[in-house]
Design a protein around this motif. Structure first.
Motif, PDB file in Angstrom:
ATOM      1  N   PRO A 136      25.286 -50.464  70.524  1.00 13.05           N
ATOM      2  CA  PRO A 136      26.597 -50.361  71.173  1.00 13.05           C
ATOM      3  C   PRO A 136      27.340 -49.109  70.704  1.00 13.05           C
ATOM      4  O   PRO A 136      27.353 -48.802  69.505  1.00 13.05           O
ATOM      5  CB  PRO A 136      27.317 -51.635  70.704  1.00 13.05           C
ATOM      6  N   LEU A 137      27.922 -48.381  71.614  1.00 13.34           N
ATOM      7  CA  LEU A 137      28.761 -47.235  71.272  1.00 13.34           C
ATOM      8  C   LEU A 137      30.205 -47.725  71.291  1.00 13.34           C
ATOM      9  O   LEU A 137      30.721 -48.154  72.331  1.00 13.34           O
ATOM     10  CB  LEU A 137      28.556 -46.101  72.274  1.00 13.34           C
ATOM     11  N   ILE A 138      30.834 -47.684  70.134  1.00 10.70           N
ATOM     12  CA  ILE A 138      32.166 -48.287  69.970  1.00 10.70           C
ATOM     13  C   ILE A 138      33.146 -47.235  69.465  1.00 10.70           C
ATOM     14  O   ILE A 138      32.847 -46.504  68.524  1.00 10.70           O
ATOM     15  CB  ILE A 138      32.114 -49.462  68.974  1.00 10.70           C
ATOM     16  N   GLN A 139      34.300 -47.170  70.107  1.00  9.46           N
ATOM     17  CA  GLN A 139      35.361 -46.277  69.668  1.00  9.46           C
ATOM     18  C   GLN A 139      36.675 -47.026  69.719  1.00  9.46           C
ATOM     19  O   GLN A 139      37.044 -47.578  70.760  1.00  9.46           O
ATOM     20  CB  GLN A 139      35.406 -45.033  70.570  1.00  9.46           C
ATOM     21  N   ASP A 140      37.379 -47.086  68.603  1.00  8.64           N
ATOM     22  CA  ASP A 140      38.645 -47.824  68.510  1.00  8.64           C
ATOM     23  C   ASP A 140      38.456 -49.278  68.941  1.00  8.64           C
ATOM     24  O   ASP A 140      39.259 -49.837  69.705  1.00  8.64           O
ATOM     25  CB  ASP A 140      39.729 -47.156  69.371  1.00  8.64           C
ATOM     26  N   ASN A 141      37.364 -49.900  68.453  1.00  5.36           N
ATOM     27  CA  ASN A 141      37.047 -51.311  68.736  1.00  5.36           C
ATOM     28  C   ASN A 141      36.831 -51.591  70.219  1.00  5.36           C
ATOM     29  O   ASN A 141      36.978 -52.727  70.676  1.00  5.36           O
ATOM     30  CB  ASN A 141      38.147 -52.234  68.203  1.00  5.36           C
ATOM     31  N   CYS A 142      36.488 -50.553  70.961  1.00  6.78           N
ATOM     32  CA  CYS A 142      36.258 -50.708  72.401  1.00  6.78           C
ATOM     33  C   CYS A 142      34.868 -50.191  72.748  1.00  6.78           C
ATOM     34  O   CYS A 142      34.463 -49.115  72.311  1.00  6.78           O
ATOM     35  CB  CYS A 142      37.323 -49.934  73.171  1.00  6.78           C
TER      36      CYS A 142
ATOM     37  N   LEU B 185      23.971 -43.885  63.222  1.00 10.52           N
ATOM     38  CA  LEU B 185      23.799 -42.802  64.184  1.00 10.52           C
ATOM     39  C   LEU B 185      24.577 -43.105  65.459  1.00 10.52           C
ATOM     40  O   LEU B 185      25.165 -42.206  66.069  1.00 10.52           O
ATOM     41  CB  LEU B 185      22.315 -42.607  64.499  1.00 10.52           C
ATOM     42  N   ALA B 186      24.597 -44.373  65.857  1.00  5.65           N
ATOM     43  CA  ALA B 186      25.346 -44.764  67.054  1.00  5.65           C
ATOM     44  C   ALA B 186      26.840 -44.534  66.863  1.00  5.65           C
ATOM     45  O   ALA B 186      27.536 -44.111  67.796  1.00  5.65           O
ATOM     46  CB  ALA B 186      25.074 -46.229  67.390  1.00  5.65           C
ATOM     47  N   SER B 187      27.349 -44.799  65.648  1.00 12.52           N
ATOM     48  CA  SER B 187      28.776 -44.566  65.390  1.00 12.52           C
ATOM     49  C   SER B 187      29.088 -43.078  65.433  1.00 12.52           C
ATOM     50  O   SER B 187      30.149 -42.666  65.918  1.00 12.52           O
ATOM     51  CB  SER B 187      29.175 -45.175  64.044  1.00 12.52           C
ATOM     52  N   VAL B 188      28.158 -42.249  64.925  1.00 12.48           N
ATOM     53  CA  VAL B 188      28.328 -40.798  65.002  1.00 12.48           C
ATOM     54  C   VAL B 188      28.341 -40.353  66.466  1.00 12.48           C
ATOM     55  O   VAL B 188      29.183 -39.547  66.887  1.00 12.48           O
ATOM     56  CB  VAL B 188      27.207 -40.067  64.236  1.00 12.48           C
ATOM     57  N   LEU B 189      27.417 -40.901  67.254  1.00 15.05           N
ATOM     58  CA  LEU B 189      27.333 -40.547  68.672  1.00 15.05           C
ATOM     59  C   LEU B 189      28.616 -40.937  69.407  1.00 15.05           C
ATOM     60  O   LEU B 189      29.127 -40.165  70.229  1.00 15.05           O
ATOM     61  CB  LEU B 189      26.126 -41.240  69.314  1.00 15.05           C
TER      62      LEU B 189
ATOM     63  N   VAL C 213      30.901 -38.291  71.436  1.00 14.25           N
ATOM     64  CA  VAL C 213      31.190 -38.423  72.870  1.00 14.25           C
ATOM     65  C   VAL C 213      32.686 -38.281  73.117  1.00 14.25           C
ATOM     66  O   VAL C 213      33.123 -37.533  73.995  1.00 14.25           O
ATOM     67  CB  VAL C 213      30.682 -39.781  73.411  1.00 14.25           C
ATOM     68  N   GLU C 214      33.482 -38.991  72.322  1.00 11.95           N
ATOM     69  CA  GLU C 214      34.936 -38.929  72.481  1.00 11.95           C
ATOM     70  C   GLU C 214      35.477 -37.533  72.198  1.00 11.95           C
ATOM     71  O   GLU C 214      36.359 -37.038  72.901  1.00 11.95           O
ATOM     72  CB  GLU C 214      35.599 -39.947  71.554  1.00 11.95           C
ATOM     73  N   ILE C 215      34.944 -36.876  71.171  1.00  9.11           N
ATOM     74  CA  ILE C 215      35.405 -35.528  70.823  1.00  9.11           C
ATOM     75  C   ILE C 215      35.079 -34.547  71.951  1.00  9.11           C
ATOM     76  O   ILE C 215      35.910 -33.725  72.342  1.00  9.11           O
ATOM     77  CB  ILE C 215      34.775 -35.064  69.495  1.00  9.11           C
ATOM     78  N   CYS C 216      33.846 -34.624  72.478  1.00 11.78           N
ATOM     79  CA  CYS C 216      33.448 -33.721  73.567  1.00 11.78           C
ATOM     80  C   CYS C 216      34.324 -33.927  74.798  1.00 11.78           C
ATOM     81  O   CYS C 216      34.768 -32.952  75.425  1.00 11.78           O
ATOM     82  CB  CYS C 216      31.978 -33.943  73.926  1.00 11.78           C
ATOM     83  N   ILE C 217      34.589 -35.188  75.143  1.00  8.19           N
ATOM     84  CA  ILE C 217      35.421 -35.481  76.317  1.00  8.19           C
ATOM     85  C   ILE C 217      36.832 -34.940  76.110  1.00  8.19           C
ATOM     86  O   ILE C 217      37.398 -34.286  76.994  1.00  8.19           O
ATOM     87  CB  ILE C 217      35.450 -36.991  76.600  1.00  8.19           C
ATOM     88  N   SER C 218      37.402 -35.199  74.934  1.00 10.02           N
ATOM     89  CA  SER C 218      38.769 -34.740  74.645  1.00 10.02           C
ATOM     90  C   SER C 218      38.854 -33.215  74.653  1.00 10.02           C
ATOM     91  O   SER C 218      39.770 -32.631  75.245  1.00 10.02           O
ATOM     92  CB  SER C 218      39.231 -35.282  73.291  1.00 10.02           C
ATOM     93  N   ARG C 219      37.873 -32.568  73.993  1.00  5.87           N
ATOM     94  CA  ARG C 219      37.879 -31.108  73.914  1.00  5.87           C
ATOM     95  C   ARG C 219      37.761 -30.481  75.296  1.00  5.87           C
ATOM     96  O   ARG C 219      38.526 -29.572  75.654  1.00  5.87           O
ATOM     97  CB  ARG C 219      36.743 -30.622  73.015  1.00  5.87           C
ATOM     98  N   GLU C 220      36.799 -30.958  76.088  1.00  8.83           N
ATOM     99  CA  GLU C 220      36.588 -30.362  77.403  1.00  8.83           C
ATOM    100  C   GLU C 220      37.758 -30.638  78.344  1.00  8.83           C
ATOM    101  O   GLU C 220      38.099 -29.797  79.176  1.00  8.83           O
ATOM    102  CB  GLU C 220      35.279 -30.878  78.004  1.00  8.83           C
TER     103      GLU C 220
END
Length: 372
Positions: A140-146, A173-177, A181-188
């Motif tokens: 599971p790819l999780i960011q901010d419990n989502c 590795l999944a937490s790093v990914l 993903v969030e950083i790339c989306i925010s940056r772009e």
């Protein structure tokens, strides 16, 4: 004698076990090295497309996976927009964008990974192009419990992923990914907001000026001319006055869409201000630029445009253009001055088109810079 034989057999067994342990240690060391390499590559990805490409190609190859699929939650098509040109959700794609969180919630009801033999449902949903998967890890790819996605690793080897073993390293590795993903989306997204006109989704004035600087440098290296073009919608104020500003905005979006649709691959289209658009045409001579400008003028005049309430609106445009000619090396003594001269010359040509009745095309030569 039997005691000597026993000791010899015991030594042989110890040597065999030592060899196995060395092989396992070497394998674990290689795995750990690959793991850290993967982490570094994920963290160094500057765009979402670069990150996705690494996962679906190099990562899969480096870890000798029979199948790898990536699912990302994308209800507002933000990811799809950032991955323009990247094949998604096709019959052969290993990248799938999900409109809702429902499928992810079913895969990870307690937000922990699944490991072991896949069910038929998992095979069909997570590995649709490799149905012979015998063992897998679903991360599971999780960011901010989502839940924002799922990374699915599959193998033809039934023993590779077992429910009786721990896979904390791949969860890490999944937490790093997830973070990458969030950083790339925010940056772009921030980059796009700073360089794209929000109404027309063309480049904005700032971005156009950056494109113009790069094109001047490219022109100097390639020795090929390029065209700088200004296009203005005729009597746009009367469109706003008669049909309303919402209809005027709709006309701007429609004209911008037409310009992007008709441009060549390397051409740049920008909203320069108000109802005025600027275009850069690399590797383009004056004759070709005049022909393309005339095609745009005619296409716009013949295209039906509609307002907010569906009302028909007649639209024409005036166009002015100039050419940057690399045959004159003194052009490049002052790039900022050359940029100013190119834009000024295209503007003067546009003014001539408007002065001569609108709905026409004119050219204005760009003055050479005076050598110091």
């Amino acid at each position: 004698m039997s005691r000597a034989i026993s000791l010899e057999e015991e030594n042989k067994e110890l040597r065999r076990m030592l060899t196995i342990m060395r092989q396992k240690a070497y394998h674990n060391d290689q795995l750990l090295h690959s793991f850290f390499e993967a982490k570094l590559k994920l963290m160094s990805s500057t765009t979402l497309a670069e990150l996705v490409s690494y996962l679906l190609n190099d990562f899969r190859r480096d870890f000798k996976l029979s199948s790898l699929t990536l699912m990302l939650l994308d209800p507002e098509d933000i990811v799809r927009d950032l991955l323009q040109g990247y094949e998604v959700n096709s019959t052969e794609s290993e990248l799938h964008l999900l409109k809702s969180q429902g499928p992810l919630n079913e895969l990870f009801p307690d937000l922990t990974y699944f490991c072991g033999e896949p069910s038929e449902t998992i095979r069909t949903f997570c590995f649709p192009h490799t149905v012979t998967i015998q063992s897998c890890v679903l991360l599971p790819l999780i960011q901010d419990n989502c839940l924002i996605g799922s990374l699915n690793l599959g193998s033809h080897d039934q023993l590779r992923y077992s429910q009786f073993l721990s896979y904390d390293y791949v969860m890490y590795l999944a937490s790093v990914l997830s973070t990458c993903v969030e950083i790339c989306i925010s940056r772009e997204t921030l980059v796009r907001l700073s360089s794209i006109d929000s109404l027309t989704t063309t480049a904005n004035r700032r971005s156009f000026n950056e494109h113009l600087s790069r094109e001047i440098n490219r022109c100097q290296r390639s020795n090929e001319p390029f065209v700088c073009m200004m296009l203005d919608i005729d009597h746009f104020k009367s469109i706003n006055d008669r049909f309303g500003h919402l209809s005027g905005d709709q006309v701007l979006r429609a004209v911008a869409h037409l310009l992007k649709e008709k441009r060549r691959i390397l051409d740049c289209v920008a909203r320069y201000g108000g109802e005025e658009f600027a275009l850069l045409l690399p590797s383009c001579s004056l004759d070709t630029g005049l022909r393309l400008a005339e095609e745009l003028r005619r296409t716009i005049s013949e295209t039906p445009f509609y307002g907010q309430e569906g009302e028909s609106i007649q639209v024409t445009c005036s166009i002015g253009l100039t050419v940057c000619d690399p045959k004159h090396p003194q052009y490049y003594r002052d790039v900022e001055k050359l940029k100013s001269n190119l834009i000024s010359s295209a503007d003067q040509a546009l003014y001539r088109s408007k002065h001569n009745g609108r709905n026409c095309v004119h050219h204005q030569p760009c003055p050479m810079l005076i050598s110091p």
